[in-house]
Design a protein around this motif. Sequence first.
Motif, mmCIF file in Angstrom:
data_model
loop_
_atom_site.group_PDB
_atom_site.id
_atom_site.type_symbol
_atom_site.label_atom_id
_atom_site.label_comp_id
_atom_site.label_asym_id
_atom_site.label_seq_id
_atom_site.Cartn_x
_atom_site.Cartn_y
_atom_site.Cartn_z
ATOM 1 N N VAL A 56 5.068 -28.693 66.915
ATOM 2 C CA VAL A 56 6.130 -27.676 66.867
ATOM 3 C C VAL A 56 5.641 -26.475 66.059
ATOM 4 O O VAL A 56 5.750 -25.328 66.493
ATOM 5 C CB VAL A 56 7.430 -28.266 66.283
ATOM 6 C CG1 VAL A 56 8.414 -27.174 65.900
ATOM 7 C CG2 VAL A 56 8.061 -29.253 67.262
ATOM 8 N N LEU A 57 5.099 -26.731 64.899
ATOM 9 C CA LEU A 57 4.582 -25.665 64.044
ATOM 10 C C LEU A 57 3.444 -24.910 64.735
ATOM 11 O O LEU A 57 3.371 -23.677 64.672
ATOM 12 C CB LEU A 57 4.106 -26.269 62.725
ATOM 13 C CG LEU A 57 3.796 -25.325 61.598
ATOM 14 C CD1 LEU A 57 5.014 -24.479 61.238
ATOM 15 C CD2 LEU A 57 3.324 -26.127 60.387
ATOM 16 N N ALA A 58 2.585 -25.632 65.413
ATOM 17 C CA ALA A 58 1.465 -25.012 66.117
ATOM 18 C C ALA A 58 1.960 -24.095 67.232
ATOM 19 O O ALA A 58 1.446 -22.978 67.403
ATOM 20 C CB ALA A 58 0.544 -26.090 66.682
ATOM 21 N N ARG A 59 2.940 -24.554 67.978
ATOM 22 C CA ARG A 59 3.476 -23.742 69.076
ATOM 23 C C ARG A 59 4.056 -22.430 68.544
ATOM 24 O O ARG A 59 3.830 -21.369 69.116
ATOM 25 C CB ARG A 59 4.549 -24.532 69.837
ATOM 26 C CG ARG A 59 3.989 -25.666 70.666
ATOM 27 C CD ARG A 59 5.065 -26.665 71.087
ATOM 28 N NE ARG A 59 6.241 -26.089 71.685
ATOM 29 C CZ ARG A 59 6.439 -25.926 73.001
ATOM 30 N NH1 ARG A 59 5.498 -26.289 73.849
ATOM 31 N NH2 ARG A 59 7.560 -25.413 73.450
ATOM 32 N N VAL A 60 4.776 -22.502 67.452
ATOM 33 C CA VAL A 60 5.426 -21.313 66.890
ATOM 34 C C VAL A 60 4.403 -20.369 66.254
ATOM 35 O O VAL A 60 4.517 -19.148 66.367
ATOM 36 C CB VAL A 60 6.516 -21.729 65.886
ATOM 37 C CG1 VAL A 60 7.043 -20.539 65.121
ATOM 38 C CG2 VAL A 60 7.653 -22.437 66.607
ATOM 39 N N SER A 61 3.389 -20.925 65.608
ATOM 40 C CA SER A 61 2.399 -20.092 64.905
ATOM 41 C C SER A 61 1.261 -19.626 65.799
ATOM 42 O O SER A 61 0.487 -18.755 65.409
ATOM 43 C CB SER A 61 1.817 -20.864 63.713
ATOM 44 O OG SER A 61 0.992 -21.923 64.161
ATOM 45 N N GLY A 62 1.130 -20.227 66.984
ATOM 46 C CA GLY A 62 0.044 -19.871 67.878
ATOM 47 C C GLY A 62 -1.230 -20.679 67.676
ATOM 48 O O GLY A 62 -2.263 -20.398 68.278
ATOM 49 N N HIS A 63 -1.161 -21.707 66.867
ATOM 50 C CA HIS A 63 -2.339 -22.543 66.591
ATOM 51 C C HIS A 63 -2.576 -23.523 67.735
ATOM 52 O O HIS A 63 -1.629 -24.032 68.330
ATOM 53 C CB HIS A 63 -2.119 -23.324 65.289
ATOM 54 C CG HIS A 63 -3.271 -24.185 64.925
ATOM 55 N ND1 HIS A 63 -4.420 -23.679 64.364
ATOM 56 C CD2 HIS A 63 -3.475 -25.513 65.081
ATOM 57 C CE1 HIS A 63 -5.276 -24.675 64.167
ATOM 58 N NE2 HIS A 63 -4.722 -25.792 64.599
ATOM 59 N N THR A 64 -3.838 -23.827 68.021
ATOM 60 C CA THR A 64 -4.153 -24.849 69.022
ATOM 61 C C THR A 64 -5.064 -25.940 68.476
ATOM 62 O O THR A 64 -4.794 -27.108 68.675
ATOM 63 C CB THR A 64 -4.812 -24.242 70.279
ATOM 64 O OG1 THR A 64 -5.975 -23.499 69.903
ATOM 65 C CG2 THR A 64 -3.828 -23.371 71.045
ATOM 66 N N ARG A 65 -6.120 -25.558 67.810
ATOM 67 C CA ARG A 65 -7.078 -26.542 67.294
ATOM 68 C C ARG A 65 -7.896 -25.932 66.176
ATOM 69 O O ARG A 65 -7.921 -24.730 66.009
ATOM 70 C CB ARG A 65 -8.003 -27.031 68.398
ATOM 71 C CG ARG A 65 -8.862 -25.911 68.951
ATOM 72 C CD ARG A 65 -10.025 -26.336 69.803
ATOM 73 N NE ARG A 65 -9.631 -27.137 70.929
ATOM 74 C CZ ARG A 65 -10.456 -27.937 71.569
ATOM 75 N NH1 ARG A 65 -11.713 -28.018 71.200
ATOM 76 N NH2 ARG A 65 -10.059 -28.641 72.589
ATOM 77 N N GLY A 66 -8.554 -26.821 65.423
ATOM 78 C CA GLY A 66 -9.456 -26.342 64.382
ATOM 79 C C GLY A 66 -8.779 -26.134 63.042
ATOM 80 O O GLY A 66 -7.664 -26.594 62.816
ATOM 81 N N THR A 67 -9.505 -25.461 62.165
ATOM 82 C CA THR A 67 -9.078 -25.244 60.792
ATOM 83 C C THR A 67 -8.765 -23.765 60.602
ATOM 84 O O THR A 67 -9.670 -22.930 60.654
ATOM 85 C CB THR A 67 -10.182 -25.710 59.826
ATOM 86 O OG1 THR A 67 -10.413 -27.105 60.047
ATOM 87 C CG2 THR A 67 -9.800 -25.480 58.385
ATOM 88 N N PHE A 68 -7.479 -23.470 60.414
ATOM 89 C CA PHE A 68 -7.018 -22.084 60.293
ATOM 90 C C PHE A 68 -5.772 -22.008 59.439
ATOM 91 O O PHE A 68 -4.990 -22.953 59.379
ATOM 92 C CB PHE A 68 -6.661 -21.487 61.666
ATOM 93 C CG PHE A 68 -7.830 -21.304 62.579
ATOM 94 C CD1 PHE A 68 -8.637 -20.186 62.492
ATOM 95 C CD2 PHE A 68 -8.114 -22.268 63.531
ATOM 96 C CE1 PHE A 68 -9.719 -20.030 63.342
ATOM 97 C CE2 PHE A 68 -9.198 -22.132 64.384
ATOM 98 C CZ PHE A 68 -10.006 -21.000 64.292
ATOM 99 N N SER A 69 -5.567 -20.827 58.861
ATOM 100 C CA SER A 69 -4.317 -20.485 58.195
ATOM 101 C C SER A 69 -3.640 -19.402 59.022
ATOM 102 O O SER A 69 -4.302 -18.481 59.498
ATOM 103 C CB SER A 69 -4.573 -19.951 56.790
ATOM 104 O OG SER A 69 -5.107 -20.954 55.963
#
Length: 140
Positions: A56-69
């Motif tokens: 859910v957090l990834a979908r909202v923030s645009g994250h898909t994989r890996g190490t990111f802020s």
Amino acid sequence: MEQWDTKEKIAAARERLEESHHDWRRPAAYGIGVYREGTTEFTHVNQNGSYLPAVVLARVSGHTRGTFSHPMSVGQLEAAVEELSPAEACTELDHPNLRHWREVLADVRENGGQIVAVFVGSLSDPPADEHDSVLRAALR
């Protein structure tokens, strides 16, 4: 509004969201922090689990994989709370991420600061930045 009132419905929702989030890979750790006055604070972090809140957090923030802020707006975190809130219908489970996200929203509304979502793809990855370093310290 859809309600996920059983563990099975929560698992099915997680699977649907994961399948629909292109290139998604589950993180080894993640969390929401607040950056204020040169310091980032994480009061709740997740490691090797809680994958429904993660996607859910990834979908909202645009994250898909890996190490990111990812810096997040209040509106983005509100959207994540709304997307995850059907899970509260399952009273067999505690919902610490929802509770924490609501606390972060209240804190930032009252005291200001920048919300940051941090995802650690693998604990062997080098920290992406100072936010990631603080999250990893909170894991210990």
